[in-house]
Design an enzyme around this catalytic site. Structure first.
Site, PDB file in Angstrom:
ATOM      1  N   GLU A  63      10.825  -8.997   5.071  1.00 30.07           N
ATOM      2  CA  GLU A  63      11.340  -7.600   4.489  1.00 30.07           C
ATOM      3  C   GLU A  63      12.488  -7.404   3.605  1.00 30.07           C
ATOM      4  O   GLU A  63      12.681  -6.941   2.722  1.00 30.07           O
ATOM      5  CB  GLU A  63      11.399  -6.629   5.850  1.00 30.07           C
ATOM      6  CG  GLU A  63      10.110  -6.313   6.573  1.00 30.07           C
ATOM      7  CD  GLU A  63       9.118  -5.578   5.962  1.00 30.07           C
ATOM      8  OE1 GLU A  63       9.348  -5.089   4.723  1.00 30.07           O
ATOM      9  OE2 GLU A  63       7.898  -5.061   6.168  1.00 30.07           O
ATOM     10  N   ARG A 117      12.262  -6.578  -0.318  1.00 31.01           N
ATOM     11  CA  ARG A 117      12.939  -5.173  -0.547  1.00 31.01           C
ATOM     12  C   ARG A 117      14.248  -5.573  -1.193  1.00 31.01           C
ATOM     13  O   ARG A 117      14.719  -5.222  -2.281  1.00 31.01           O
ATOM     14  CB  ARG A 117      13.163  -4.390   0.719  1.00 31.01           C
ATOM     15  CG  ARG A 117      11.697  -4.123   1.230  1.00 31.01           C
ATOM     16  CD  ARG A 117      11.880  -3.162   2.368  1.00 31.01           C
ATOM     17  NE  ARG A 117      10.781  -2.935   3.289  1.00 31.01           N
ATOM     18  CZ  ARG A 117      10.128  -1.993   3.824  1.00 31.01           C
ATOM     19  NH1 ARG A 117      10.839  -0.766   3.352  1.00 31.01           N
ATOM     20  NH2 ARG A 117       9.385  -1.648   4.599  1.00 31.01           N
ATOM     21  N   ASP A 128      -1.889 -10.064   4.200  1.00 34.23           N
ATOM     22  CA  ASP A 128      -2.259  -9.450   3.002  1.00 34.23           C
ATOM     23  C   ASP A 128      -1.505 -10.206   1.688  1.00 34.23           C
ATOM     24  O   ASP A 128      -2.150 -10.552   0.868  1.00 34.23           O
ATOM     25  CB  ASP A 128      -1.677  -7.757   2.888  1.00 34.23           C
ATOM     26  CG  ASP A 128      -0.597  -7.569   3.492  1.00 34.23           C
ATOM     27  OD1 ASP A 128       0.194  -8.465   4.145  1.00 34.23           O
ATOM     28  OD2 ASP A 128       0.103  -6.480   3.542  1.00 34.23           O
ATOM     29  N   GLU A 180      -0.357   0.988  -1.792  1.00 33.59           N
ATOM     30  CA  GLU A 180      -1.336   0.007  -2.223  1.00 33.59           C
ATOM     31  C   GLU A 180      -2.450   0.483  -3.105  1.00 33.59           C
ATOM     32  O   GLU A 180      -3.036  -0.149  -3.922  1.00 33.59           O
ATOM     33  CB  GLU A 180      -1.905  -0.794  -0.979  1.00 33.59           C
ATOM     34  CG  GLU A 180      -0.773  -1.620  -0.381  1.00 33.59           C
ATOM     35  CD  GLU A 180      -0.157  -0.764   0.609  1.00 33.59           C
ATOM     36  OE1 GLU A 180       1.328  -1.327   0.874  1.00 33.59           O
ATOM     37  OE2 GLU A 180      -0.140   0.316   0.860  1.00 33.59           O
ATOM     38  N   THR A 224       5.410  -7.893  -4.346  1.00 36.52           N
ATOM     39  CA  THR A 224       4.567  -6.798  -3.449  1.00 36.52           C
ATOM     40  C   THR A 224       5.334  -5.795  -3.035  1.00 36.52           C
ATOM     41  O   THR A 224       4.816  -4.773  -2.346  1.00 36.52           O
ATOM     42  CB  THR A 224       4.367  -7.972  -2.104  1.00 36.52           C
ATOM     43  OG1 THR A 224       3.350  -6.974  -1.295  1.00 36.52           O
ATOM     44  CG2 THR A 224       5.487  -7.833  -1.137  1.00 36.52           C
TER      45      THR A 224
END
Length: 575
Positions: A180, A184, A315, A480, A566
């Protein structure tokens, strides 16, 4: 005065006049470039953290074995559709829609600025804040590139000045989530730097990158899920034996771009350890071509688990295969090979076509379990897996596989269809459906659907036809679905995708808008769903950005010049 003298004198004045015009134009260009540079490079002072992670002791040194490809970047195949001129009516419509999205972002940003400044998240119902990402202003950093793209330059400068004061050592937490924090924070800093060229952002990206690099200082050379700060300093850090594969498989773009910008090879070398192991084991797993949901990184075993999915846990691991090929300008064929092997296995084993009344040509992705020769499949769709349409579209474009672009469209249309199917006009987090025997489709069988609905422990009357459950009917402002809608629109030019995006945006706004911003909701199969006091940073970083971009001119974040991580942070493709 003779005619010859008159013309000679006039010509001399004419040349002088032209020369002064040229000087004036040159001066105008120089001043404009200087002003642009002043706008982009403001030399904001950077406050360094109290601990310099670049000087930390490496307890498990490895020889530097992998460096960035040094060849001249290859010209990639064209990704974006060749858009022509649009009518004034169409341009005005898209401009109006873009302004609506921009205004919603502005409302959210002002609320964050007022009630949660420098905190990780704004709570959209109580107008308070919470910290769940180290207290490092996750929403602020995640939103930097959105501010720039939407033209909030004053707000951007204020945010950069705030970022420049951050100390990543100043946190009440003893560890951070490597995945994360990378997607981010590091991704947000790198993207904002690529867009603005503000040196303070790169300085902070290096500072954070040096800290995150220490996650690879383990006996196996592979990172744990949590980077424990004190253990990293004294050499007691070890990789886990049951780690989500996406956690370490989704660090490559950010670490690669950091090396590209700094020319320091250590970041790229670190993530290449993961990439090399992925390539070695891709055809040794229980479902050759795919990697399972969990990896044993302590023992370098990527094959022990038997669960295979494109949803949660795995994913973005797959998403980064074609994206890394693009970011490396096509210079590493390994990513193309891994993508093609994975895509073939995905199509054969994970994609399904639901049985629906109108025979819509739509696809979703499910989950498989493999035990020895026993293959079990669960046709469970996930909102999180809606990125797959964009992944297939990008792979199809980059590697000249038209069939993959078609698969990407069918998968994207599946998510759009699921949005329209539910009462709130939004797709749920998790759901199951009645399934056709092949991707070619099947006739609608109402009796069969009702039998499966009744047999499902999570099924209930009132579900849209074709769905056998919606076991997690919530929506947490996920991006998404609109991500793939945006990408496939830019790749194909299909205007119906813009219309679908507008319909999605209106539904989301109706269900999630609060006095301060937007909130997650409990049940998309309700006309008035209950709101939760939660707004993840990706609402501003991803969801609203994709809605803004799909209504923007195609040269705004041109997919032939940028590749998005992503977390929707655009990184510049080296040319």
């Amino acid at each position: 005065m003779s005619h010859r003298h008159f013309f000679k004198t006039s010509f001399r004045w004419y040349r002088m006049y032209i020369r002064w015009i040229a000087y004036a134009c040159l001066l105008f260009v120089v001043v404009s470039l200087w002003n642009l540079r002043k706008e982009q490079v403001s030399h904001i002072a950077v406050t360094k953290g109290r601990f310099d992670w670049s000087t930390a002791t490496i307890h498990y040194p490895l020889s530097l074995t992998t460096t960035l490809p040094h060849d001249r970047p290859k010209p990639l195949r064209r990704i974006q559709h060749n858009f022509g001129r649009v009518s004034k009516t169409t341009a005005d419509t898209q401009s109006q829609r873009r302004d609506v999205v921009r205004n919603d972002f502005s409302k959210c940003w002002k609320s964050y600025r007022r009630f949660a400044w420098m905190q990780d998240e704004l709570l959209p119902l109580s107008a308070t804040s919470k910290n769940n990402y180290g207290g490092w202003a996750a929403t602020l950093i995640d939103s930097l590139d959105t501010l720039w793209i939407m033209g909030f330059k004053d707000e951007f400068k204020e945010a950069v000045r705030a970022v420049a004061t951050l100390d990543f050592n100043d946190t009440p937490e003893s560890s951070c989530n490597l995945f994360e924090t990378t997607i981010r924070h590091l991704g947000g800093l790198l993207s904002a730097y690529d867009l603005s060229k503000e040196p303070a952002l790169l300085a902070k990206a290096i500072e954070l990158g040096d800290m995150l690099y220490m996650a690879f200082d383990t006996p196996s050379g592979l990172p744990p899920f949590w980077l424990d700060f004190e253990k990293a300093k004294i050499g007691l850090q070890v990789a886990g034996t049951h780690e989500p594969s996406a956690a370490s498989g989704t660090l490559s773009m950010e670490f690669t771009r950091l090396t590209q910008l700094t020319h320091n090879p250590k970041y790229y070398d670190a993530i290449s350890r993961v990439t090399s192991l992925m390539a070695q084991t891709q055809n040794q797993t229980k479902l050759p071509g795919l990697w399972p949901s969990y990896w044993d990184l302590a023992n370098k075993d990527l094959t022990f688990d038997n669960t295979f999915t494109l949803g949660a846990l795995a994913d973005s691991l797959y998403e980064y295969l074609p994206k890394m090929y693009a970011l490396l300008s096509g210079l590493d064929p390994l990513y193309e090979q891994m993508y093609k092997h994975a895509a073939a296995t995905i199509k054969e084993n994970l994609l399904f076509r639901p049985m629906v009344p109108d025979h819509d040509d739509i696809l979703f992705s499910g989950t498989a379990w493999v035990d020895e020769n026993n293959f079990r499949f669960n046709p469970e769709g996930q909102h999180l897996a809606c990125f797959v349409g964009g992944m297939f579209g990008l792979g199809g474009k980059l590697f000249a596989i038209p069939e993959h672009v078609d698969l990407g469209l069918r998968l994207t249309n599946g998510c759009v269809w699921a949005y329209r199917a539910f009462e709130a006009g939004i797709m749920p987090e998790y759901f199951n459906m009645a399934v056709c025997d092949s991707l070619d489709g099947c006739a609608w069988d109402e009796e069969r659907w009702r039998r499966e609905l009744e047999a499902d422990s999570h099924g209930y009357d009132g579900l849209p036809p074709g769905f056998t459950n919606a076991r997690a009917p919530s929506y947490i402002l996920r991006p998404e679905a609109i991500e793939s809608v945006f990408l496939l629109y830019r790749m194909t030019g299909r205007e119906e995708l813009q219309e679908a995006a507008w319909e999605m945006f209106q539904s989301i706004q109706k269900a999630t808008a609060t006095d301060y911003c937007n909130a997650a909701i409990d049940d998309v199969n309700s006309s008035s769903p209950k709101q939760r006091d939660s707004m993840e940073s990706f609402w501003l970083a991803e969801t609203l950005k994709y809605f803004y971009l799909i209504f923007s001119p195609p040269d705004v974040i041109d997919l032939d010049e940028w590749v998005l991580n992503t977390e929707a942070h655009p990184l510049r493709i080296p040319k």
